[in-house]
Design a protein around this motif. Structure first.
Motif, mmCIF file in Angstrom:
data_model
loop_
_atom_site.group_PDB
_atom_site.id
_atom_site.type_symbol
_atom_site.label_atom_id
_atom_site.label_comp_id
_atom_site.label_asym_id
_atom_site.label_seq_id
_atom_site.Cartn_x
_atom_site.Cartn_y
_atom_site.Cartn_z
ATOM 1 N N GLU A 5 12.060 -0.932 -16.065
ATOM 2 C CA GLU A 5 12.534 -1.578 -17.283
ATOM 3 C C GLU A 5 13.533 -0.654 -17.983
ATOM 4 O O GLU A 5 13.430 0.570 -17.880
ATOM 5 C CB GLU A 5 11.364 -1.885 -18.210
ATOM 6 C CG GLU A 5 10.420 -2.959 -17.685
ATOM 7 C CD GLU A 5 11.096 -4.313 -17.574
ATOM 8 O OE1 GLU A 5 11.870 -4.670 -18.483
ATOM 9 O OE2 GLU A 5 10.862 -4.997 -16.564
ATOM 10 N N PRO A 6 14.499 -1.219 -18.696
ATOM 11 C CA PRO A 6 15.456 -0.373 -19.429
ATOM 12 C C PRO A 6 14.730 0.544 -20.411
ATOM 13 O O PRO A 6 13.721 0.164 -21.010
ATOM 14 C CB PRO A 6 16.315 -1.401 -20.187
ATOM 15 C CG PRO A 6 16.197 -2.658 -19.399
ATOM 16 C CD PRO A 6 14.811 -2.658 -18.839
ATOM 17 N N ARG A 11 19.504 5.757 -17.199
ATOM 18 C CA ARG A 11 20.868 5.249 -17.139
ATOM 19 C C ARG A 11 21.099 4.522 -15.810
ATOM 20 O O ARG A 11 20.595 4.941 -14.755
ATOM 21 C CB ARG A 11 21.891 6.395 -17.238
ATOM 22 C CG ARG A 11 21.896 7.124 -18.572
ATOM 23 C CD ARG A 11 22.427 6.257 -19.693
ATOM 24 N NE ARG A 11 22.504 6.968 -20.960
ATOM 25 C CZ ARG A 11 21.503 7.038 -21.846
ATOM 26 N NH1 ARG A 11 20.343 6.447 -21.571
ATOM 27 N NH2 ARG A 11 21.664 7.694 -22.975
ATOM 28 N N ALA A 12 21.865 3.461 -15.890
ATOM 29 C CA ALA A 12 22.383 2.791 -14.693
ATOM 30 C C ALA A 12 23.815 3.262 -14.503
ATOM 31 O O ALA A 12 24.626 3.193 -15.435
ATOM 32 C CB ALA A 12 22.326 1.277 -14.862
ATOM 33 N N LEU A 29 24.639 -5.488 -16.400
ATOM 34 C CA LEU A 29 23.562 -4.519 -16.622
ATOM 35 C C LEU A 29 23.311 -4.321 -18.117
ATOM 36 O O LEU A 29 22.163 -4.256 -18.567
ATOM 37 C CB LEU A 29 23.908 -3.184 -15.961
ATOM 38 C CG LEU A 29 23.741 -3.137 -14.441
ATOM 39 C CD1 LEU A 29 24.480 -1.943 -13.858
ATOM 40 C CD2 LEU A 29 22.263 -3.087 -14.054
ATOM 41 N N ARG A 32 21.396 -7.042 -19.597
ATOM 42 C CA ARG A 32 19.971 -6.956 -19.266
ATOM 43 C C ARG A 32 19.271 -5.789 -19.965
ATOM 44 O O ARG A 32 18.097 -5.537 -19.718
ATOM 45 C CB ARG A 32 19.807 -6.853 -17.749
ATOM 46 C CG ARG A 32 20.362 -8.066 -17.014
ATOM 47 C CD ARG A 32 20.211 -7.990 -15.506
ATOM 48 N NE ARG A 32 20.929 -9.092 -14.865
ATOM 49 C CZ ARG A 32 20.630 -9.599 -13.675
ATOM 50 N NH1 ARG A 32 19.619 -9.097 -12.967
ATOM 51 N NH2 ARG A 32 21.342 -10.601 -13.168
ATOM 52 N N HIS A 34 20.234 -2.400 -19.982
ATOM 53 C CA HIS A 34 20.328 -1.068 -19.383
ATOM 54 C C HIS A 34 21.436 -0.247 -20.041
ATOM 55 O O HIS A 34 22.576 -0.713 -20.163
ATOM 56 C CB HIS A 34 20.620 -1.179 -17.888
ATOM 57 C CG HIS A 34 19.500 -1.771 -17.097
ATOM 58 N ND1 HIS A 34 18.413 -1.033 -16.682
ATOM 59 C CD2 HIS A 34 19.292 -3.045 -16.648
ATOM 60 C CE1 HIS A 34 17.585 -1.817 -16.000
ATOM 61 N NE2 HIS A 34 18.087 -3.041 -15.963
ATOM 62 N N SER A 35 21.112 0.975 -20.439
ATOM 63 C CA SER A 35 22.138 1.913 -20.860
ATOM 64 C C SER A 35 22.860 2.425 -19.619
ATOM 65 O O SER A 35 22.299 2.445 -18.519
ATOM 66 C CB SER A 35 21.523 3.065 -21.652
ATOM 67 O OG SER A 35 21.063 2.598 -22.908
ATOM 68 N N VAL A 59 23.411 -1.089 -26.297
ATOM 69 C CA VAL A 59 22.980 -0.082 -25.335
ATOM 70 C C VAL A 59 23.828 1.172 -25.491
ATOM 71 O O VAL A 59 24.892 1.150 -26.113
ATOM 72 C CB VAL A 59 23.096 -0.612 -23.887
ATOM 73 C CG1 VAL A 59 22.173 -1.804 -23.672
ATOM 74 C CG2 VAL A 59 24.539 -0.987 -23.547
ATOM 75 N N SER A 87 18.188 5.196 -13.160
ATOM 76 C CA SER A 87 17.339 4.074 -12.758
ATOM 77 C C SER A 87 18.006 3.205 -11.705
ATOM 78 O O SER A 87 17.342 2.667 -10.812
ATOM 79 C CB SER A 87 16.980 3.218 -13.970
ATOM 80 O OG SER A 87 18.154 2.793 -14.657
#
Length: 267
Positions: A5-6, A11-12, A29, A32, A34-35, A59, A87
């Motif tokens: 989960e974010p 980080r993505a 992303l 959804r 995600h940072s 984010v 992540s």
């Protein structure tokens, strides 16, 4: 565990995030939750994208402007990422050339190999150990339908994407029981908008409009597949046809046929 989960600490990473599929992946992303860490050469564009995504989705977005065809710059980036909580890694950055290899710029061809294959390998090596240690994470490899067969007049690109295709599915087999998802995106032609006649490249003129997919559609499809831990996602009619052709039609037949078609792109 799969895709975590974010969180504020994770980080993505998206390479090639300044345009096309990379920009669309970054947006999806962020949507959804995600940072992000955005990677590409053009820092100004990345900074503008980072500001926009941070404001729209709330984010955190970092920018690491890097030329991934430069080995030293890639090494420096990998050293930074190895110590971070990554992540998701979207190995998206890549370039293509068209024409007979002997007529193309040799240094640009070498740069293409470094970007399309070596950087993908190095970045994966940088983030994978901690993903396995945590038992969670996701790696999206952007290969290509072109990597399924020999393509004269697109030799370096097709070969580099063959590496990505095989590397992705091989790695998936290694980490399948360790909580890390690995998905290969093997798209055909993708673009952000239909170009005007003045903007149209040779590829735009040769490939009919109905064979193109939007970058937004491809990004959403890819991330959905990564969450489900699907092995390969192949959006679009042309990419599916190339996948089937590369798998079942003898290469002595496909190479001259496809090479004749790709010769037009170098004109």
């Amino acid at each position: 565990m799969g895709i975590p989960e974010p969180s504020s600490s994770a980080r993505a990473v998206v390479t090639g995030a300044s345009s096309g599929i990379g920009a669309a992946l970054a947006t999806e992303l962020a949507r959804r939750g995600h940072s992000l860490i955005l990677v590409a050469r053009r820092e100004g564009i990345l900074q503008a994208t980072a500001t926009e995504l941070a404001q729209e989705f709330g984010v955190e977005v970092e920018v690491m402007a890097t030329d991934l065809s430069d080995s030293a710059a890639t090494t420096a980036l990998c050293e930074q990422l190895a110590g971070r909580e990554i992540s998701i890694l979207c190995n998206n950055a890549g370039i293509a050339t068209f024409g007979a290899l002997v007529e193309l710029d040799a240094e640009y061809e070498r740069a293409q190999v470094r970007l399309n294959t070596v950087a993908v390998h190095d970045l994966t090596l940088a983030v994978l150990p901690r993903m396995v240690e945590r038992g969670s994470g996701g790696i999206l490899m952007v290969g290509s339908a072109a990597g399924n067969m020999p393509i004269p007049h697109n030799a370096t690109y097709a070969a580099s994407k063959a590496f990505v295709n095989t590397f992705s599915e091989s790695l998936r087999g290694e980490v399948s029981g360790q909580g890390v998802h690995v998905t290969l995106l093997a798209p055909g032609p993708v673009r952000t908008h239909t170009p005007s006649p003045e903007e149209a490249s040779t590829v735009d003129r040769v490939v009919p409009d109905f064979l193109w997919n939007s970058s937004e559609y491809v990004a959403k499809l890819s991330l959905d597949a990564l969450e489900r831990n699907k092995m390969r996602v192949v959006p679009g009619m042309l990419s599916k046809a190339m996948s089937v052709g590369g798998g079942y039609i003898p290469r002595k037949f496909t190479a001259p046929i496809v090479g004749t078609f790709y010769r037009k792109f170098g004109d």
